[in-house]
Design a protein around this motif. Structure first.
Motif, mmCIF file in Angstrom:
data_model
loop_
_atom_site.group_PDB
_atom_site.id
_atom_site.type_symbol
_atom_site.label_atom_id
_atom_site.label_comp_id
_atom_site.label_asym_id
_atom_site.label_seq_id
_atom_site.Cartn_x
_atom_site.Cartn_y
_atom_site.Cartn_z
ATOM 1 N N LEU A 24 0.616 -1.394 0.294
ATOM 2 C CA LEU A 24 0.339 -0.035 0.106
ATOM 3 C C LEU A 24 0.891 1.133 0.270
ATOM 4 N N ALA A 25 0.798 2.281 -1.473
ATOM 5 C CA ALA A 25 1.415 3.134 -1.093
ATOM 6 C C ALA A 25 0.310 4.264 -0.942
ATOM 7 N N ALA A 26 1.419 5.538 -0.192
ATOM 8 C CA ALA A 26 -0.068 6.580 0.152
ATOM 9 C C ALA A 26 0.298 8.061 -0.435
ATOM 10 N N ARG A 27 -0.539 9.067 -1.525
ATOM 11 C CA ARG A 27 -0.243 9.655 -1.998
ATOM 12 C C ARG A 27 0.530 11.255 -0.962
ATOM 13 N N ARG A 28 1.456 11.918 -0.910
ATOM 14 C CA ARG A 28 0.793 13.130 0.680
ATOM 15 C C ARG A 28 -0.112 14.316 -0.484
ATOM 16 N N SER A 29 -0.710 14.775 0.475
ATOM 17 C CA SER A 29 -1.377 15.578 0.315
ATOM 18 C C SER A 29 -0.745 17.378 0.332
ATOM 19 N N ALA A 30 0.163 17.184 1.504
ATOM 20 C CA ALA A 30 0.238 18.265 2.306
ATOM 21 C C ALA A 30 2.312 18.058 2.724
ATOM 22 N N PRO A 31 2.456 18.741 3.063
ATOM 23 C CA PRO A 31 2.553 20.269 2.949
ATOM 24 C C PRO A 31 2.960 20.132 1.571
ATOM 25 N N LYS A 32 3.273 21.508 0.527
ATOM 26 C CA LYS A 32 2.777 21.497 -1.090
ATOM 27 C C LYS A 32 4.245 21.254 -1.761
ATOM 28 N N SER A 33 5.311 21.677 -1.180
ATOM 29 C CA SER A 33 6.296 20.173 -1.324
ATOM 30 C C SER A 33 6.421 19.118 -1.941
ATOM 31 N N LEU A 34 5.654 18.150 -0.707
ATOM 32 C CA LEU A 34 5.701 17.113 -0.601
ATOM 33 C C LEU A 34 4.085 16.434 -1.847
ATOM 34 N N ALA A 35 3.397 17.753 -1.937
ATOM 35 C CA ALA A 35 2.231 16.736 -2.443
ATOM 36 C C ALA A 35 2.007 16.275 -4.104
ATOM 37 N N GLY A 36 1.716 15.257 -3.913
ATOM 38 C CA GLY A 36 0.956 14.528 -5.567
ATOM 39 C C GLY A 36 2.864 13.340 -5.800
ATOM 40 N N ARG A 37 3.455 13.543 -4.310
ATOM 41 C CA ARG A 37 4.518 12.195 -4.773
ATOM 42 C C ARG A 37 3.849 11.080 -3.358
ATOM 43 N N TRP A 38 4.259 9.963 -3.091
ATOM 44 C CA TRP A 38 3.680 8.673 -2.835
ATOM 45 C C TRP A 38 5.088 8.469 -1.516
ATOM 46 N N GLU A 39 4.665 8.318 -0.650
ATOM 47 C CA GLU A 39 5.691 7.195 0.962
ATOM 48 C C GLU A 39 4.782 6.160 1.683
ATOM 49 N N PHE A 40 5.240 5.765 2.232
ATOM 50 C CA PHE A 40 4.794 4.693 3.334
ATOM 51 C C PHE A 40 4.253 5.780 4.744
ATOM 52 N N ALA A 41 2.776 5.002 5.212
ATOM 53 C CA ALA A 41 1.778 5.745 5.778
ATOM 54 C C ALA A 41 2.955 5.261 7.558
ATOM 55 N N GLY A 42 2.899 6.517 7.929
ATOM 56 C CA GLY A 42 3.107 6.384 9.205
ATOM 57 C C GLY A 42 3.934 8.016 9.765
ATOM 58 N N GLY A 43 4.780 8.606 10.634
ATOM 59 C CA GLY A 43 4.734 9.442 11.462
ATOM 60 C C GLY A 43 5.657 9.638 12.845
ATOM 61 N N LYS A 44 5.404 10.920 13.136
ATOM 62 C CA LYS A 44 6.705 11.370 14.327
ATOM 63 C C LYS A 44 6.156 10.261 15.758
ATOM 64 N N VAL A 45 7.100 10.038 16.538
ATOM 65 C CA VAL A 45 6.979 9.103 17.433
ATOM 66 C C VAL A 45 6.927 10.067 18.531
ATOM 67 N N GLU A 46 6.005 10.044 19.468
ATOM 68 C CA GLU A 46 5.644 11.176 20.526
ATOM 69 C C GLU A 46 6.702 10.750 21.462
ATOM 70 N N GLU A 47 6.088 12.452 22.581
ATOM 71 C CA GLU A 47 7.508 12.025 24.023
ATOM 72 C C GLU A 47 7.044 11.170 24.894
ATOM 73 N N GLY A 48 7.982 9.698 24.991
ATOM 74 C CA GLY A 48 7.529 8.882 26.308
ATOM 75 C C GLY A 48 6.437 7.408 24.989
ATOM 76 N N GLU A 49 6.603 7.840 23.960
ATOM 77 C CA GLU A 49 5.609 6.512 23.011
ATOM 78 C C GLU A 49 6.666 5.987 22.509
ATOM 79 N N ASP A 50 6.539 4.369 22.752
ATOM 80 C CA ASP A 50 7.704 3.918 22.156
ATOM 81 C C ASP A 50 7.521 3.486 20.755
ATOM 82 N N GLU A 51 7.857 2.584 19.426
ATOM 83 C CA GLU A 51 7.841 3.082 18.231
ATOM 84 C C GLU A 51 6.803 2.014 17.623
ATOM 85 N N VAL A 52 6.494 0.989 18.326
ATOM 86 C CA VAL A 52 5.708 0.120 17.649
ATOM 87 C C VAL A 52 4.393 0.790 18.430
ATOM 88 N N THR A 53 4.180 1.874 19.562
ATOM 89 C CA THR A 53 3.285 2.174 19.603
ATOM 90 C C THR A 53 2.122 3.169 18.728
#
Length: 144
Positions: A24-53
């Motif tokens: 499964l690939a995900a196409r970015r909608s934001a920010p404008k500089s990345l919009a239209g390009r594809w990536e793996f879904a995910g995001g930043k690890v929050e403070e106190g959070e383990d990676e898998v969570t």
């Protein structure tokens, strides 16, 4: 290992952890500089959070799915992959266990790609080495 604020977690969401044939690939909608390009879904690890969570939370927020997390796709820098803006990404194979993926946040399209044709979309440049590593790992057997 990078500072938590610079650590991103992502998933190579596949159809099957024993014999993956689709990714499964995900196409970015934001920010404008990345919009239209594809990536793996995910995001930043929050403070106190383990990676898998963090990975499970991000996939729930971005795609509306729950997942079974499989094997990591080790990168060249302490297990991580260098990506944009000085961030490091750690990525795991994952299989959807509940929900139907939808582009809920940061994406405007999702596409299931055959493992043999992963370059059919315009990936973000930092994700290209990861795409090749995912394809290689999937071709050698189970990714659970």
């Amino acid at each position: 290992m990078p500072a938590r604020s610079h650590l991103v977690v992502a998933a190579a969401v596949v159809d099957d952890l024993d014999r993956p044939t689709m990714l499964l690939a995900a196409r970015r909608s934001a920010p404008k500089s990345l919009a239209g390009r594809w990536e793996f879904a995910g995001g930043k690890v929050e403070e106190g959070e383990d990676e898998v969570t963090a990975l499970r939370r991000e996939l729930r927020e971005e795609l509306g799915v729950a997942v079974e997390v499989g094997a990591a796709v080790p990168g060249p820098e302490h297990g991580g992959w260098p990506i944009l803006h000085g961030h490091t990404m750690r990525i795991w194979f994952a299989r959807i266990t509940a929900g139907t993926p939808e582009p809920l946040a940061d994406h405007d399209d999702l596409r299931w790609l055959p493992m043999a044709d992963l370059l059919a979309v315009d990936w973000l440049e930092p994700d290209l080495p990861v795409v090749h590593a995912v394809r290689a790992a999937a071709s050698t057997g189970p990714v659970a």
